[in-house]
Scaffold this motif. Structure first.
Motif, PDB file in Angstrom:
ATOM      1  N   UNK A   2       0.818  -1.214   0.000  1.00  0.00           N
ATOM      2  CA  UNK A   2       0.000   0.000   0.000  1.00  0.00           C
ATOM      3  C   UNK A   2       0.850   1.261   0.000  1.00  0.00           C
ATOM      4  N   UNK A   3       2.142   1.123  -0.161  1.00  0.00           N
ATOM      5  CA  UNK A   3       3.016   2.282  -0.233  1.00  0.00           C
ATOM      6  C   UNK A   3       3.543   2.769   1.095  1.00  0.00           C
ATOM      7  N   UNK A   4       3.239   2.081   2.181  1.00  0.00           N
ATOM      8  CA  UNK A   4       3.730   2.490   3.492  1.00  0.00           C
ATOM      9  C   UNK A   4       5.167   2.016   3.696  1.00  0.00           C
ATOM     10  N   UNK A   5       5.831   2.618   4.675  1.00  0.00           N
ATOM     11  CA  UNK A   5       7.192   2.206   4.992  1.00  0.00           C
ATOM     12  C   UNK A   5       7.185   0.817   5.626  1.00  0.00           C
ATOM     13  N   UNK A   6       8.324   0.133   5.496  1.00  0.00           N
ATOM     14  CA  UNK A   6       8.436  -1.210   6.057  1.00  0.00           C
ATOM     15  C   UNK A   6       8.225  -1.192   7.567  1.00  0.00           C
ATOM     16  N   UNK A   7       8.787  -0.190   8.246  1.00  0.00           N
ATOM     17  CA  UNK A   7       8.643  -0.112   9.701  1.00  0.00           C
ATOM     18  C   UNK A   7       7.183   0.050  10.104  1.00  0.00           C
ATOM     19  N   UNK A   8       6.444   0.847   9.334  1.00  0.00           N
ATOM     20  CA  UNK A   8       5.022   1.028   9.629  1.00  0.00           C
ATOM     21  C   UNK A   8       4.250  -0.262   9.378  1.00  0.00           C
ATOM     22  N   UNK A   9       4.636  -0.985   8.332  1.00  0.00           N
ATOM     23  CA  UNK A   9       3.985  -2.257   8.046  1.00  0.00           C
ATOM     24  C   UNK A   9       4.230  -3.286   9.134  1.00  0.00           C
ATOM     25  N   UNK A  10       5.464  -3.327   9.654  1.00  0.00           N
ATOM     26  CA  UNK A  10       5.781  -4.259  10.740  1.00  0.00           C
ATOM     27  C   UNK A  10       4.966  -3.920  11.980  1.00  0.00           C
ATOM     28  N   UNK A  11       4.856  -2.636  12.279  1.00  0.00           N
ATOM     29  CA  UNK A  11       4.078  -2.238  13.456  1.00  0.00           C
ATOM     30  C   UNK A  11       2.606  -2.590  13.290  1.00  0.00           C
ATOM     31  N   UNK A  12       2.035  -2.267  12.134  1.00  0.00           N
ATOM     32  CA  UNK A  12       0.610  -2.542  11.917  1.00  0.00           C
ATOM     33  C   UNK A  12       0.346  -4.042  11.994  1.00  0.00           C
ATOM     34  N   UNK A  59      10.656  -2.728  20.823  1.00  0.00           N
ATOM     35  CA  UNK A  59      10.917  -2.672  19.387  1.00  0.00           C
ATOM     36  C   UNK A  59      10.448  -1.365  18.756  1.00  0.00           C
ATOM     37  N   UNK A  60       9.505  -0.673  19.394  1.00  0.00           N
ATOM     38  CA  UNK A  60       8.937   0.541  18.805  1.00  0.00           C
ATOM     39  C   UNK A  60       9.974   1.623  18.507  1.00  0.00           C
ATOM     40  N   UNK A  61      10.904   1.936  19.436  1.00  0.00           N
ATOM     41  CA  UNK A  61      11.909   2.962  19.101  1.00  0.00           C
ATOM     42  C   UNK A  61      12.759   2.589  17.894  1.00  0.00           C
ATOM     43  N   UNK A  62      13.009   1.300  17.710  1.00  0.00           N
ATOM     44  CA  UNK A  62      13.773   0.854  16.541  1.00  0.00           C
ATOM     45  C   UNK A  62      12.975   1.099  15.269  1.00  0.00           C
ATOM     46  N   UNK A  63      11.692   0.739  15.296  1.00  0.00           N
ATOM     47  CA  UNK A  63      10.843   0.945  14.125  1.00  0.00           C
ATOM     48  C   UNK A  63      10.645   2.426  13.838  1.00  0.00           C
ATOM     49  N   UNK A  64      10.605   3.223  14.906  1.00  0.00           N
ATOM     50  CA  UNK A  64      10.431   4.658  14.727  1.00  0.00           C
ATOM     51  C   UNK A  64      11.699   5.388  14.345  1.00  0.00           C
ATOM     52  N   UNK A  65      12.822   4.686  14.302  1.00  0.00           N
ATOM     53  CA  UNK A  65      14.083   5.296  13.909  1.00  0.00           C
ATOM     54  C   UNK A  65      14.745   6.097  15.000  1.00  0.00           C
ATOM     55  N   UNK A  66      14.291   5.930  16.257  1.00  0.00           N
ATOM     56  CA  UNK A  66      14.861   6.695  17.365  1.00  0.00           C
ATOM     57  C   UNK A  66      15.987   5.965  18.079  1.00  0.00           C
ATOM     58  N   UNK A  67      16.233   4.716  17.726  1.00  0.00           N
ATOM     59  CA  UNK A  67      17.336   3.968  18.326  1.00  0.00           C
ATOM     60  C   UNK A  67      17.817   2.929  17.326  1.00  0.00           C
ATOM     61  N   UNK A  68      19.027   2.468  17.523  1.00  0.00           N
ATOM     62  CA  UNK A  68      19.605   1.505  16.608  1.00  0.00           C
ATOM     63  C   UNK A  68      19.108   0.095  16.860  1.00  0.00           C
ATOM     64  N   UNK A  69      19.414  -0.771  15.912  1.00  0.00           N
ATOM     65  CA  UNK A  69      18.986  -2.164  16.021  1.00  0.00           C
ATOM     66  C   UNK A  69      19.623  -2.846  17.221  1.00  0.00           C
ATOM     67  N   UNK A  71      20.660  -1.508  20.033  1.00  0.00           N
ATOM     68  CA  UNK A  71      20.032  -1.037  21.266  1.00  0.00           C
ATOM     69  C   UNK A  71      18.664  -1.685  21.462  1.00  0.00           C
ATOM     70  N   UNK A  72      17.939  -1.847  20.373  1.00  0.00           N
ATOM     71  CA  UNK A  72      16.641  -2.501  20.469  1.00  0.00           C
ATOM     72  C   UNK A  72      16.759  -3.956  20.885  1.00  0.00           C
ATOM     73  N   UNK A  73      17.755  -4.660  20.354  1.00  0.00           N
ATOM     74  CA  UNK A  73      17.956  -6.058  20.724  1.00  0.00           C
ATOM     75  C   UNK A  73      18.355  -6.188  22.189  1.00  0.00           C
ATOM     76  N   UNK A  74      19.172  -5.246  22.665  1.00  0.00           N
ATOM     77  CA  UNK A  74      19.562  -5.259  24.076  1.00  0.00           C
ATOM     78  C   UNK A  74      18.340  -5.045  24.968  1.00  0.00           C
ATOM     79  N   UNK A  75      17.468  -4.118  24.570  1.00  0.00           N
ATOM     80  CA  UNK A  75      16.255  -3.855  25.351  1.00  0.00           C
ATOM     81  C   UNK A  75      15.357  -5.082  25.393  1.00  0.00           C
ATOM     82  N   UNK A  76      15.233  -5.762  24.262  1.00  0.00           N
ATOM     83  CA  UNK A  76      14.409  -6.969  24.227  1.00  0.00           C
ATOM     84  C   UNK A  76      15.014  -8.071  25.089  1.00  0.00           C
TER      85      UNK A  76
END
Length: 304
Positions: A2-12, A59-69, A71-76
């Motif tokens: 539908x033309x959305x970004x990959x990060x938005x698709x993963x979240x939805x 995972x949300x900050x990673x998808x939103x581009x506010x943190x690196x991959x 850092x997201x893996x460490x948080x998880x």
């Protein structure tokens, strides 16, 4: 697509995969289906979803581009560790502290039930609060409080005492859903909203049925599990709010997801009322067997 970004698709996709623990368990209990095979599979799936809420938050900050991959893996990883510790502690408390606590409350409330009701509700709220402060979900904490109580000899007494309060909370919960509705936007996009809700129900029912069937359950049980999970969970509101703050979803997409979630929850009671009619139709069309669940399937269900 539908033309959305990959990060938005993963979240939805993650957002839509969530189902409502509060609503589904309530109706399973009302229909005395919580101990049935499909009820046990459904509740088990809902528990796993609640456990995954904390991971989605990480995972949300990673998808939103506010943190690196990384850092997201460490948080998880940290959340998984916290979850393991939390479940271990609740397991220990369920046999060491909770029975003694409930027995003491019964002794103190021999003249009136209000003290026991207050103690039971306070215990559940405390468990939910601790779970939330640890970065897990409120629902998981509430559920674990119920599990701890269910392992004692006072489970039936506690359930009888808190039932009026449970109904009150359920009414407040449904009222809060109505308060989130943006009537003007939804009225102007009612066609898209209805199509989205119908699509969610059909797709989630189909996916739930297929996945359950792959684990060796009968078509009857698989379909019941699929229908039971065919709504978007109430905790999706929190995920959606967080995603909006991170600018992961904005504008019309936010309002559409909000309306779809609310309407899917509102239609869940209707779905549960239609289940017997659908099952009877399925039996007439030979989709489902008319007899009860075979013993072999029940044994497989215990291992699921």
């Amino acid at each position: 697509l539908c033309g959305a970004k990959l990060s938005e698709g993963v979240f939805v996709g993650s957002f839509l995969s969530m189902s409502s623990t509060a609503v589904v368990v309530k109706f399973l209990v009302e229909q005395n289906s919580n101990n049935a095979l499909h009820g046990q599979v459904t509740i088990g799936t809902l528990i796993l979803q609640d456990c995954a809420v904390g991971l989605l938050f990480a995972l949300l900050p990673v998808l939103g581009g506010n943190s690196g991959l990384l850092q997201g893996m460490v948080s998880m990883g940290k959340l998984l560790l916290v979850l393991s510790i939390y479940l271990t502690v609740t397991s220990i408390l369920s046999w060491s502290f909770v029975p003694r606590f409930l027995k003491l409350m019964i002794q103190l409330s021999s003249q009136t039930n209000e003290l026991y009701q207050l103690a039971a509700v306070a215990f559940c709220l405390l468990s939910a609060w601790c779970s939330d402060k640890l970065g897990l979900s409120l629902e998981l904490g509430s559920f674990m409080a119920g599990v701890m109580i269910s392992t004692t000899d006072f489970a039936k007494h506690t359930l009888d005492q808190v039932e009026p309060i449970r109904n009150l909370f359920a009414a407040l919960f449904l009222s809060s859903i109505g308060m989130l509705i943006h009537v003007h936007f939804l009225w102007n996009h009612v066609d898209i909203l209805l199509a989205s809700v119908i699509l969610v129900i059909i797709v989630k029912t189909a996916v739930g049925t297929i996945v359950t069937k792959l684990f060796g359950y009968s078509m009857r049980t698989s379909f019941l599990v699929g229908v039971s999970l065919a709504q978007i969970g109430e905790f999706a509101f929190v995920l959606l709010s967080r995603a909006s703050n991170l600018h992961l979803v904005e504008g019309k997409m936010y309002l559409l997801l909000l309306g779809t979630t609310a309407l899917s929850l509102v239609t869940t009671p209707l779905l549960f009322k239609l289940i017997p009619n659908v099952m009877n139709l399925g039996i007439l069309l030979h989709w489902f067997p008319s007899e009860g669940t075979p013993r072999s399937e029940a044994h497989r269900g215990l291992r699921f």
